[in-house]
Design an enzyme around this catalytic site. Sequence first.
Site, PDB file in Angstrom:
ATOM      1  N   THR A   9     -20.308 -55.598  48.828  1.00  0.00           N
ATOM      2  CA  THR A   9     -19.553 -56.760  48.290  1.00  0.00           C
ATOM      3  C   THR A   9     -18.909 -58.075  49.041  1.00  0.00           C
ATOM      4  O   THR A   9     -18.243 -57.325  49.992  1.00  0.00           O
ATOM      5  CB  THR A   9     -18.838 -56.118  47.091  1.00  0.00           C
ATOM      6  OG1 THR A   9     -19.156 -55.451  46.131  1.00  0.00           O
ATOM      7  CG2 THR A   9     -18.254 -57.512  46.526  1.00  0.00           C
ATOM      8  N   GLY A  30     -21.095 -60.492  44.634  1.00  0.00           N
ATOM      9  CA  GLY A  30     -21.027 -58.959  44.077  1.00  0.00           C
ATOM     10  C   GLY A  30     -22.292 -58.406  43.709  1.00  0.00           C
ATOM     11  O   GLY A  30     -23.140 -58.156  44.294  1.00  0.00           O
ATOM     12  N   SER A  31     -22.547 -58.989  42.190  1.00  0.00           N
ATOM     13  CA  SER A  31     -23.653 -58.351  41.539  1.00  0.00           C
ATOM     14  C   SER A  31     -25.005 -59.077  42.263  1.00  0.00           C
ATOM     15  O   SER A  31     -26.059 -58.527  42.232  1.00  0.00           O
ATOM     16  CB  SER A  31     -23.574 -59.067  40.153  1.00  0.00           C
ATOM     17  OG  SER A  31     -22.537 -58.326  39.523  1.00  0.00           O
ATOM     18  N   ARG A  71       3.394 -31.263  17.533  1.00  0.00           N
ATOM     19  CA  ARG A  71       4.206 -32.421  16.768  1.00  0.00           C
ATOM     20  C   ARG A  71       4.238 -32.308  15.600  1.00  0.00           C
ATOM     21  O   ARG A  71       2.908 -32.422  14.972  1.00  0.00           O
ATOM     22  CB  ARG A  71       3.753 -33.737  17.552  1.00  0.00           C
ATOM     23  CG  ARG A  71       4.644 -34.719  16.804  1.00  0.00           C
ATOM     24  CD  ARG A  71       5.872 -34.885  17.029  1.00  0.00           C
ATOM     25  NE  ARG A  71       6.527 -36.156  16.614  1.00  0.00           N
ATOM     26  CZ  ARG A  71       7.745 -36.442  16.532  1.00  0.00           C
ATOM     27  NH1 ARG A  71       8.749 -35.603  16.733  1.00  0.00           N
ATOM     28  NH2 ARG A  71       8.238 -37.860  16.091  1.00  0.00           N
ATOM     29  N   GLN A  85      -5.030 -38.452  12.173  1.00  0.00           N
ATOM     30  CA  GLN A  85      -5.147 -38.022  13.544  1.00  0.00           C
ATOM     31  C   GLN A  85      -6.474 -37.333  13.795  1.00  0.00           C
ATOM     32  O   GLN A  85      -7.017 -37.684  14.948  1.00  0.00           O
ATOM     33  CB  GLN A  85      -3.852 -37.067  13.532  1.00  0.00           C
ATOM     34  CG  GLN A  85      -3.755 -36.689  14.957  1.00  0.00           C
ATOM     35  CD  GLN A  85      -2.663 -38.010  15.767  1.00  0.00           C
ATOM     36  OE1 GLN A  85      -2.464 -39.127  14.833  1.00  0.00           O
ATOM     37  NE2 GLN A  85      -2.165 -37.800  16.745  1.00  0.00           N
ATOM     38  N   ARG A  87      -8.692 -40.280  14.680  1.00  0.00           N
ATOM     39  CA  ARG A  87      -8.813 -41.175  15.470  1.00  0.00           C
ATOM     40  C   ARG A  87      -9.032 -40.397  17.074  1.00  0.00           C
ATOM     41  O   ARG A  87      -9.584 -40.935  17.979  1.00  0.00           O
ATOM     42  CB  ARG A  87      -7.144 -41.517  15.814  1.00  0.00           C
ATOM     43  CG  ARG A  87      -6.710 -42.318  14.582  1.00  0.00           C
ATOM     44  CD  ARG A  87      -5.123 -42.469  14.753  1.00  0.00           C
ATOM     45  NE  ARG A  87      -4.589 -43.317  15.637  1.00  0.00           N
ATOM     46  CZ  ARG A  87      -3.320 -43.575  15.998  1.00  0.00           C
ATOM     47  NH1 ARG A  87      -2.561 -43.102  15.282  1.00  0.00           N
ATOM     48  NH2 ARG A  87      -3.175 -44.365  17.136  1.00  0.00           N
ATOM     49  N   GLU A 102     -18.938 -51.503  41.226  1.00  0.00           N
ATOM     50  CA  GLU A 102     -20.310 -51.094  41.319  1.00  0.00           C
ATOM     51  C   GLU A 102     -21.039 -51.700  40.119  1.00  0.00           C
ATOM     52  O   GLU A 102     -22.141 -51.043  39.680  1.00  0.00           O
ATOM     53  CB  GLU A 102     -20.501 -49.405  41.032  1.00  0.00           C
ATOM     54  CG  GLU A 102     -19.757 -48.588  42.158  1.00  0.00           C
ATOM     55  CD  GLU A 102     -20.495 -48.737  43.396  1.00  0.00           C
ATOM     56  OE1 GLU A 102     -21.556 -49.241  43.676  1.00  0.00           O
ATOM     57  OE2 GLU A 102     -19.792 -48.652  44.532  1.00  0.00           O
TER      58      GLU A 102
END
Length: 495
Positions: free
Chosen positions: A64, A69-70, A238, A257, A260, A356
């Site tokens: 780079t 870069g790309s 918890r 929960q 998630r 990358e």
Amino acid sequence: MVKNPLKIFMLINCLGMYDWSLSAKYFLNIYVFASTIQNSGSQRHMHFIKKTLNMEIFGCFALTEVSHGSNTKAIRTTAQYDPTTQEFIINSPDFEASKFWIGNMGKNATHAVVYAQLYTQGGQCHGLHSFVVQIRDPKTLLPMPGVMVGDIGRKLGQNGLDNGFTMFHNVRIPRENLLNRTGDVTPEGVYSTSFKDVRQRFGASLGTLSTGRVSIIGMSVVNLKLALSIAIRFSATRRQFGPNDDEEIPVLEYQMQQWRLIPYLAATYVLDHFSKTLFMDLVELQLGLLQNDKSIRQAELGREIHVLASAGKPLASWTAQQGAQECREACGGHGYLAMNRLGDIRNDNDPNCTYEGDNNVLLQQTSNYLLNCITDRHQDKVRIESPLESVNFLEDFKDILGQKFMISRVEDCMDSSVSLAAYKWLVCYLLRESFQKLNQERKSGSDDFEARNNCQLYKNLWATVLQGSKVLERPSWWREFSSYKPTVGSLKSKL
């Protein structure tokens, strides 16, 4: 030679669980630097690998530049061959051509694999090639004559890795330091290559980039494992609320929960398997390179791994980024404590979405590959098949689009063949829409570059769907499917 690549892969991931900066320094030196020399060079370069493994020299990978870069084809660092001394002269024409973001270069690297445009007498350019260039004295770590090198400064994360920059002012290196697997120069200055197609040679010279991308997939999976282990263990201990004032239950027992965290846990298992199998496919490709395999299968294997890595890196790094944030929030206020590492995991994963290859740019690599498959199928009536069989189903493109969703019971949707059939149909449908849109742009008078550019956003949207990240973002229609007892009628209405 670099032996037992799978052991190195696992060691890198284990080190990453402790500190990604330490892991990255080891990985860039032992695997990226040494393996690039091994895969791109020849027997005359083996002494560099031996010195690397003995820690006599410390390496980095310099591709780079500040302004490129790309778009690696446009890299501006030059390597002019001088037949009178049998040396290459490495030069940075200006600051925009300085090598930048190079891991290990900031303070510690003594040598670099440098990518530069190779020139022979008469100003003839032979394109991008790689060279081993000494940038520091191994004993004093002082810069070599003509080399300006330093650290680029603090980053948002992984500050234990010394990302650096360098500029070359007519730095001379021996002719033998050209990594000559894709092309070589005789002592008299005559260029030769075994590749008849310039594009194939260019692709072969950048084959090492797949190594970095496949490794980033593994790094992202490790980050997911760490974040989820912390969040799920916390959620199991918890306690909050309960059926009465005298009893509290673990928050992991709550459906919210689970909603998630569990999808990310499932994604981790899938991505872990994908990461390990793709890595072994990459090892197969590298063995073929070492054995000088120039078969059609070897070339197609390289293309397919490039495409899978270009889609897998965005999927894994984005999933890890979203998952780490969800884990942090799922732990409530305690998740914000630095000792829980969730913030560090999130920050250290952040560059995985960029280096990358920026994720959004990489997705275009995958979409272009699939579009080319369909274009070839329409024009030449050739079969669509690949060594790893990832796109073989596109051979039945028209038949798949003619299929209908015939499932009548919710329970039947638990069969993996149902989701696989839906995935294949979705890929074919979006691919057909993209193909038609691209053709419309061309018919309107746009050249190929403009036509693809005008379709860029559209292609990226469906490529994002293809690589699966939208499933983990849980759109509203999927959220409604997540209830425990959906009716068949409501399911059919959504589909």
